[in-house]
Scaffold this motif. Structure first.
Motif, mmCIF file in Angstrom:
data_model
loop_
_atom_site.group_PDB
_atom_site.id
_atom_site.type_symbol
_atom_site.label_atom_id
_atom_site.label_comp_id
_atom_site.label_asym_id
_atom_site.label_seq_id
_atom_site.Cartn_x
_atom_site.Cartn_y
_atom_site.Cartn_z
ATOM 1 N N ALA A 83 0.810 -1.234 0.000
ATOM 2 C CA ALA A 83 0.000 0.000 0.000
ATOM 3 C C ALA A 83 0.838 1.277 0.000
ATOM 4 O O ALA A 83 0.485 2.243 -0.662
ATOM 5 C CB ALA A 83 -0.945 -0.013 1.196
ATOM 6 N N ASP A 84 1.938 1.302 0.737
ATOM 7 C CA ASP A 84 2.699 2.557 0.822
ATOM 8 C C ASP A 84 3.964 2.555 -0.053
ATOM 9 O O ASP A 84 4.897 3.322 0.195
ATOM 10 C CB ASP A 84 3.038 2.896 2.280
ATOM 11 N N CYS A 85 3.981 1.718 -1.082
ATOM 12 C CA CYS A 85 5.155 1.690 -1.980
ATOM 13 C C CYS A 85 5.142 2.911 -2.908
ATOM 14 O O CYS A 85 4.089 3.318 -3.412
ATOM 15 C CB CYS A 85 5.148 0.418 -2.835
ATOM 16 N N ASP A 86 6.336 3.475 -3.147
ATOM 17 C CA ASP A 86 6.461 4.598 -4.092
ATOM 18 C C ASP A 86 6.395 4.085 -5.532
ATOM 19 O O ASP A 86 6.002 4.808 -6.442
ATOM 20 C CB ASP A 86 7.810 5.311 -3.895
ATOM 21 N N LEU A 87 6.829 2.829 -5.698
ATOM 22 C CA LEU A 87 6.852 2.210 -7.027
ATOM 23 C C LEU A 87 6.518 0.735 -6.874
ATOM 24 O O LEU A 87 7.049 0.074 -5.971
ATOM 25 C CB LEU A 87 8.264 2.349 -7.632
ATOM 26 N N VAL A 88 5.663 0.213 -7.741
ATOM 27 C CA VAL A 88 5.412 -1.237 -7.776
ATOM 28 C C VAL A 88 5.745 -1.725 -9.184
ATOM 29 O O VAL A 88 5.203 -1.220 -10.173
ATOM 30 C CB VAL A 88 3.939 -1.577 -7.426
ATOM 31 N N VAL A 89 6.667 -2.695 -9.251
ATOM 32 C CA VAL A 89 7.081 -3.254 -10.545
ATOM 33 C C VAL A 89 6.496 -4.654 -10.665
ATOM 34 O O VAL A 89 6.701 -5.490 -9.775
ATOM 35 C CB VAL A 89 8.623 -3.344 -10.658
ATOM 36 N N GLU A 90 5.802 -4.879 -11.762
ATOM 37 C CA GLU A 90 5.196 -6.200 -11.998
ATOM 38 C C GLU A 90 6.123 -7.038 -12.867
ATOM 39 O O GLU A 90 6.602 -6.578 -13.911
ATOM 40 C CB GLU A 90 3.825 -5.985 -12.668
ATOM 41 N N ALA A 91 6.402 -8.277 -12.418
ATOM 42 C CA ALA A 91 7.222 -9.212 -13.206
ATOM 43 C C ALA A 91 6.628 -10.607 -13.077
ATOM 44 O O ALA A 91 7.303 -11.551 -12.659
ATOM 45 C CB ALA A 91 8.667 -9.174 -12.717
ATOM 46 N N ILE A 92 5.335 -10.717 -13.408
ATOM 47 C CA ILE A 92 4.650 -12.010 -13.279
ATOM 48 C C ILE A 92 4.575 -12.680 -14.651
ATOM 49 O O ILE A 92 5.189 -12.224 -15.611
ATOM 50 C CB ILE A 92 3.238 -11.855 -12.646
#
Ligand code: 3HC
Length: 291
Positions: A83-92
């Motif tokens: 919830a409090d991430c500045d950046l979320v990177v998806e690698a699924i």
């Protein structure tokens, strides 16, 4: 806003590497996986890679604080923790519907000024950006395998991406030790648009019997100074991954002559010879080494 807390979804081949380089860049990292077994495997890969980098640094008389990097990485099975991430990177997994559903969910969980990024190598960034509900704060962040060693990251912007978000994504790439390039949301971005048709062309050359597979590889290594020839590289990337990228393009752009599927590639994948990961592709592999 500087990117300090990063969520990485997926701890596989690319995800574990992205998590690691983000932590090496000083970020606090949360790696999110669907199952404990996948998470454990990803964290184990990070431990092995950090140990190798520490060993290499020691040989060179340099210091590399692997324990400090590792301490910045935590695992979770809950997306709510991002919830409090500045950046979320998806690698699924490379499945557009699964990725769109994931970003729609993340759009409701992650703080409003958080940035979203996908490491996809084959899908339009804009489609995932729309699904997320925050298209202005969405980029492609395309890393290369092995993430820990390859120095490039492609920062992919759509028509809707805010320029400030592009700047922050570039700064994040630099913090990860990469040289970022910026490009538009076109098939294959820059690298794969050139690389995958080149690999396919090499396969067609071999299919016609114009030269042998080892000779084509030697030619490109010695003639162009590439670290791997096209067949060794296809083995390294995965024959299934290469075929999947090509199939997607052929479906989306049936009239583009640059996108064609070599029979040799289809046949190998059918036989289950997927390259390094199965021990057999165009060559035989033992772990990371070509036999
Ligand atoms: N972490 C830490 N160390 C690692 C590592 C990792 N993940 N992977 C390898 N190493 C180590 C090796 O163990 C080796 O250590 P050693 O010297 O003690 O044996 C050391 O790094 C160097 O490895 P090599 O001896 O194999 O040395 P090379 O100089 O051949 O480098 C390479 C390896 C960087 C993989 C090089 O061969 C290369 O650049 N190959 C091309 C890779 C490439 O083009 N990747 C892009 C693929 S396309 C892509 O990813 C896009 C996608 O969307 C399809």
């Amino acid at each position: 806003m500087a990117i300090r807390k990063v969520g990485v979804i997926g701890a596989g081949l690319m995800g574990h590497g992205i998590a690691q380089v983000a932590a090496q860049g000083g970020c606090e990292v949360l790696v999110c996986e669907a199952q404990q077994g996948f998470l454990d495997k990803g964290l184990e890969r990070i431990d092995k890679s950090l140990a190798k980098l520490a060993e290499k640094a020691k040989e060179k008389g340099q210091t590399f604080d692997a324990a400090a990097v590792r301490a910045r990485i935590r695992g979770t099975l809950s997306k709510a923790d991002l919830a409090d991430c500045d950046l979320v990177v998806e690698a699924i997994v490379e499945d557009l519907d699964v990725k769109k559903a994931l970003f729609a969910e993340l759009g409701k969980i992650v703080k409003k000024d958080g940035i979203f990024a996908s490491n996809t190598s084959s899908f339009p960034i804009a489609e995932m950006a729309t699904a997320s509900g925050r298209a202005d704060r969405f980029v492609g962040l395309h890393f290369f395998n092995p993430v820990q060693l390859m120095k490039l990251v492609e920062v992919v912007k759509t028509d809707k991406t805010n320029e400030d978000v592009v700047a922050q994504a570039r700064a994040f790439g630099e913090a990860c030790g990469k040289s970022p390039i910026t490009c538009k949301d076109t098939p294959g971005f820059v690298v794969n648009r050139l690389l995958v048709p080149y690999m396919a062309e090499a396969m067609k050359l071999a299919e016609r019997g114009d030269a042998s597979i080892p000779d084509i590889d030697v030619a490109m290594k010695l003639g162009c100074g590439y670290p791997m020839g096209p067949f060794e590289l296809t083995d390294y990337v995965g024959l299934d991954t290469t075929l999947f990228i090509l199939q997607g393009w052929v479906k989306r752009y049936p009239n583009d002559p640059a996108f064609q599927i070599p029979k040799l590639l289809e046949a190998k994948v059918k036989e289950g010879k997927l390259g390094r990961k199965t021990g057999q592709g165009f060559y035989t592999w033992q772990g990371d080494k070509r036999v």
